[in-house]
Design a protein around this motif. Structure first.
Motif, PDB file in Angstrom:
ATOM      1  N   UNK A  20       0.829  -1.398   0.039  1.00 53.97           N
ATOM      2  CA  UNK A  20       0.145   0.028  -0.035  1.00 53.97           C
ATOM      3  C   UNK A  20       0.967   1.169   0.235  1.00 53.97           C
ATOM      4  N   UNK A  21       0.499   2.128  -0.782  1.00 55.09           N
ATOM      5  CA  UNK A  21       1.278   3.435  -1.052  1.00 55.09           C
ATOM      6  C   UNK A  21      -0.023   4.416  -0.613  1.00 55.09           C
ATOM      7  N   UNK A  22       0.430   5.280   0.247  1.00 58.60           N
ATOM      8  CA  UNK A  22      -0.426   6.605   0.594  1.00 58.60           C
ATOM      9  C   UNK A  22       0.033   7.718   0.401  1.00 58.60           C
ATOM     10  N   UNK A  23      -0.095   8.580  -0.709  1.00 57.78           N
ATOM     11  CA  UNK A  23       0.310   9.874  -1.045  1.00 57.78           C
ATOM     12  C   UNK A  23      -0.484  11.129  -0.703  1.00 57.78           C
ATOM     13  N   UNK A  24       0.077  11.610   0.383  1.00 61.86           N
ATOM     14  CA  UNK A  24      -0.735  13.147   0.662  1.00 61.86           C
ATOM     15  C   UNK A  24      -0.173  14.422  -0.368  1.00 61.86           C
ATOM     16  N   UNK A  25      -0.916  14.924  -0.884  1.00 60.15           N
ATOM     17  CA  UNK A  25      -0.792  15.922  -1.902  1.00 60.15           C
ATOM     18  C   UNK A  25      -1.794  17.169  -1.806  1.00 60.15           C
ATOM     19  N   UNK A  26      -1.489  18.292  -2.479  1.00 54.83           N
ATOM     20  CA  UNK A  26      -2.511  19.304  -2.642  1.00 54.83           C
ATOM     21  C   UNK A  26      -2.279  19.671  -4.293  1.00 54.83           C
ATOM     22  N   UNK A  27      -3.404  19.757  -4.789  1.00 54.80           N
ATOM     23  CA  UNK A  27      -3.520  20.286  -6.210  1.00 54.80           C
ATOM     24  C   UNK A  27      -2.688  21.525  -6.638  1.00 54.80           C
ATOM     25  N   UNK A  28      -2.565  22.484  -5.525  1.00 55.48           N
ATOM     26  CA  UNK A  28      -1.870  23.647  -5.578  1.00 55.48           C
ATOM     27  C   UNK A  28      -0.285  23.543  -5.376  1.00 55.48           C
ATOM     28  N   UNK A  29       0.058  22.440  -5.355  1.00 54.82           N
ATOM     29  CA  UNK A  29       1.637  22.264  -4.659  1.00 54.82           C
ATOM     30  C   UNK A  29       2.246  21.578  -5.815  1.00 54.82           C
ATOM     31  N   UNK A  30       3.127  22.797  -6.585  1.00 50.13           N
ATOM     32  CA  UNK A  30       4.118  22.078  -7.818  1.00 50.13           C
ATOM     33  C   UNK A  30       5.028  20.959  -7.543  1.00 50.13           C
ATOM     34  N   UNK A  31       5.820  20.913  -5.838  1.00 55.18           N
ATOM     35  CA  UNK A  31       6.355  19.858  -5.951  1.00 55.18           C
ATOM     36  C   UNK A  31       5.797  18.399  -5.894  1.00 55.18           C
ATOM     37  N   UNK A  32       4.323  18.473  -5.503  1.00 50.48           N
ATOM     38  CA  UNK A  32       3.503  17.315  -5.562  1.00 50.48           C
ATOM     39  C   UNK A  32       3.290  16.814  -7.044  1.00 50.48           C
ATOM     40  N   UNK A  33       3.467  17.877  -7.937  1.00 51.13           N
ATOM     41  CA  UNK A  33       3.287  17.348  -9.267  1.00 51.13           C
ATOM     42  C   UNK A  33       4.623  16.822  -9.760  1.00 51.13           C
ATOM     43  N   UNK A  34       5.925  17.126  -9.324  1.00 50.58           N
ATOM     44  CA  UNK A  34       7.086  16.461  -9.740  1.00 50.58           C
ATOM     45  C   UNK A  34       7.039  15.103  -9.121  1.00 50.58           C
ATOM     46  N   UNK A  35       6.745  15.113  -7.798  1.00 52.69           N
ATOM     47  CA  UNK A  35       6.638  13.881  -7.088  1.00 52.69           C
ATOM     48  C   UNK A  35       5.692  12.831  -7.841  1.00 52.69           C
ATOM     49  N   UNK A  36       4.707  13.285  -8.022  1.00 55.31           N
ATOM     50  CA  UNK A  36       3.649  12.274  -8.764  1.00 55.31           C
ATOM     51  C   UNK A  36       4.316  11.631  -9.984  1.00 55.31           C
ATOM     52  N   UNK A  37       4.981  12.819 -10.731  1.00 62.36           N
ATOM     53  CA  UNK A  37       5.424  12.231 -12.229  1.00 62.36           C
ATOM     54  C   UNK A  37       6.495  11.490 -11.803  1.00 62.36           C
ATOM     55  N   UNK A  38       7.266  11.582 -10.834  1.00 67.76           N
ATOM     56  CA  UNK A  38       8.479  10.434 -10.625  1.00 67.76           C
ATOM     57  C   UNK A  38       8.014   9.256 -10.255  1.00 67.76           C
ATOM     58  N   UNK A  39       6.954   9.108  -9.432  1.00 72.57           N
ATOM     59  CA  UNK A  39       6.361   8.112  -8.708  1.00 72.57           C
ATOM     60  C   UNK A  39       5.815   7.067  -9.944  1.00 72.57           C
ATOM     61  N   UNK A  40       5.205   8.176 -10.653  1.00 70.65           N
ATOM     62  CA  UNK A  40       4.493   6.948 -11.751  1.00 70.65           C
ATOM     63  C   UNK A  40       5.470   6.716 -12.569  1.00 70.65           C
ATOM     64  N   UNK A  41       6.720   7.202 -13.045  1.00 66.40           N
ATOM     65  CA  UNK A  41       7.517   6.543 -13.606  1.00 66.40           C
ATOM     66  C   UNK A  41       8.306   5.214 -12.956  1.00 66.40           C
ATOM     67  N   UNK A  42       8.370   5.467 -11.728  1.00 70.40           N
ATOM     68  CA  UNK A  42       8.860   4.220 -10.837  1.00 70.40           C
ATOM     69  C   UNK A  42       8.142   3.245 -10.779  1.00 70.40           C
ATOM     70  N   UNK A  43       6.901   3.460 -10.510  1.00 70.73           N
ATOM     71  CA  UNK A  43       5.918   2.486 -10.577  1.00 70.73           C
ATOM     72  C   UNK A  43       5.856   1.563 -11.988  1.00 70.73           C
ATOM     73  N   UNK A  44       5.979   2.321 -13.159  1.00 64.63           N
ATOM     74  CA  UNK A  44       6.011   1.701 -14.305  1.00 64.63           C
ATOM     75  C   UNK A  44       7.227   0.785 -14.486  1.00 64.63           C
ATOM     76  N   UNK A  45       8.322   1.046 -13.783  1.00 63.24           N
ATOM     77  CA  UNK A  45       9.596   0.278 -14.090  1.00 63.24           C
ATOM     78  C   UNK A  45       9.386  -1.116 -13.026  1.00 63.24           C
ATOM     79  N   UNK A  46       8.603  -1.049 -12.009  1.00 69.36           N
ATOM     80  CA  UNK A  46       8.704  -2.421 -10.998  1.00 69.36           C
ATOM     81  C   UNK A  46       8.066  -3.389 -11.498  1.00 69.36           C
TER      82      UNK A  46
END
Length: 256
Positions: A20-46
């Motif tokens: 289980x992965x739980x990710x706290x974020x806010x729509x108005x957070x630019x670093x959340x965008x970066x984090x989500x993009x990186x996480x999406x790439x990581x998950x695709x590689x696993x």
């Protein structure tokens, strides 16, 4: 997690334990965008990506932001005391990071309205099985398109295009109490576990990762915990264990 006894081995026929992965974020957070993009790439590689249950959790950086903003992001942040030189430096960094993933940041056009309704739609999207799609659509609306997430029509267009059924979107937008408690619960839980900023990722309810960390760091952390949950079965060598007097037969014959 239950530890295996030294004499026991994992049941190779058992279904893998899901992570289980739980990710706290806010729509108005630019670093959340970066984090989500990186996480999406990581998950695709696993190799065990289909064994990961990802849930996005609500967090509001500015819960007192106006429902509909009359200014753009730079003016709003300047009014709250942010150093504009620092803002511009961060903006350049974000543009470069976003470009690595095909995402365009345009913070000069961003409209800093309240994200509460957007979070209620994200909660609904979680139940509908399109949460990631809706989160990514709202990030694009806010940071790439410069549209107002306080505008119900903007929200409806974005989330339905991302896959949220129109009747669900209409119900959430018409009822300000819909998923309100779910949003509040996420924010409350974040406070209980010490979250003071986002993105914040919790792996298996035990390990926290603060900030938009590197892909390598996230991959290693996720893989390590998954391996803890699903230890590889011990394999006994086919040749067995030989005793001191070598009373066994091998490829060269038997010692008799």
């Amino acid at each position: 997690m239950t530890a295996l006894s030294p004499s026991a081995a994992p049941d190779a026929s058992a279904a893998p334990v899901r992570l289980r992965l739980d990710v706290w974020l806010d729509v108005a957070c630019p670093w959340c965008v970066v984090g989500e993009l990186r996480l999406a790439r990581v998950l695709r590689s696993l190799p065990f990506a289909d064994q990961v249950d990802l849930r996005f959790r609500s967090y509001q950086l500015q819960p007192d932001a106006p429902e509909r903003s009359q200014v753009k992001q730079p003016e709003y942040l300047a009014g709250r005391g942010m150093d504009m030189a620092r803002f511009r430096a961060a903006q350049q960094q974000l543009v470069a990071m976003g470009a690595e993933h095909g995402f365009h940041f345009d913070q000069d056009s961003a409209v800093p309205s309240n994200t509460r309704t957007a979070h209620r739609l994200i909660q609904a999207a979680g139940e509908a099985g399109v949460q990631r799609e809706v989160v990514e659509a709202l990030f694009a609306v806010y940071f790439a398109d410069g549209r107002d997430v306080g505008d119900p029509e903007v929200l409806r267009t974005a989330v339905t295009a991302a896959g949220l059924p129109a009747d669900v979107a209409d119900r959430v937008l018409a009822d300000p109490t819909a998923y309100r408690d779910a949003v509040a619960d996420d924010i409350s839980h974040a406070a209980q576990i010490g979250v003071s900023g986002v993105p914040f990722t919790v792996i298996d309810g035990r390990y926290g990762i603060s900030g938009a960390q590197s892909e390598d760091m996230m991959r290693d952390a996720i893989s390590t915990v998954y391996a803890e949950l699903n230890p590889a079965p011990r394999v006994v060598p086919i040749g067995g264990v030989q005793t001191a007097d070598d009373t066994a037969c091998g490829p060269d014959g038997c010692s008799i």
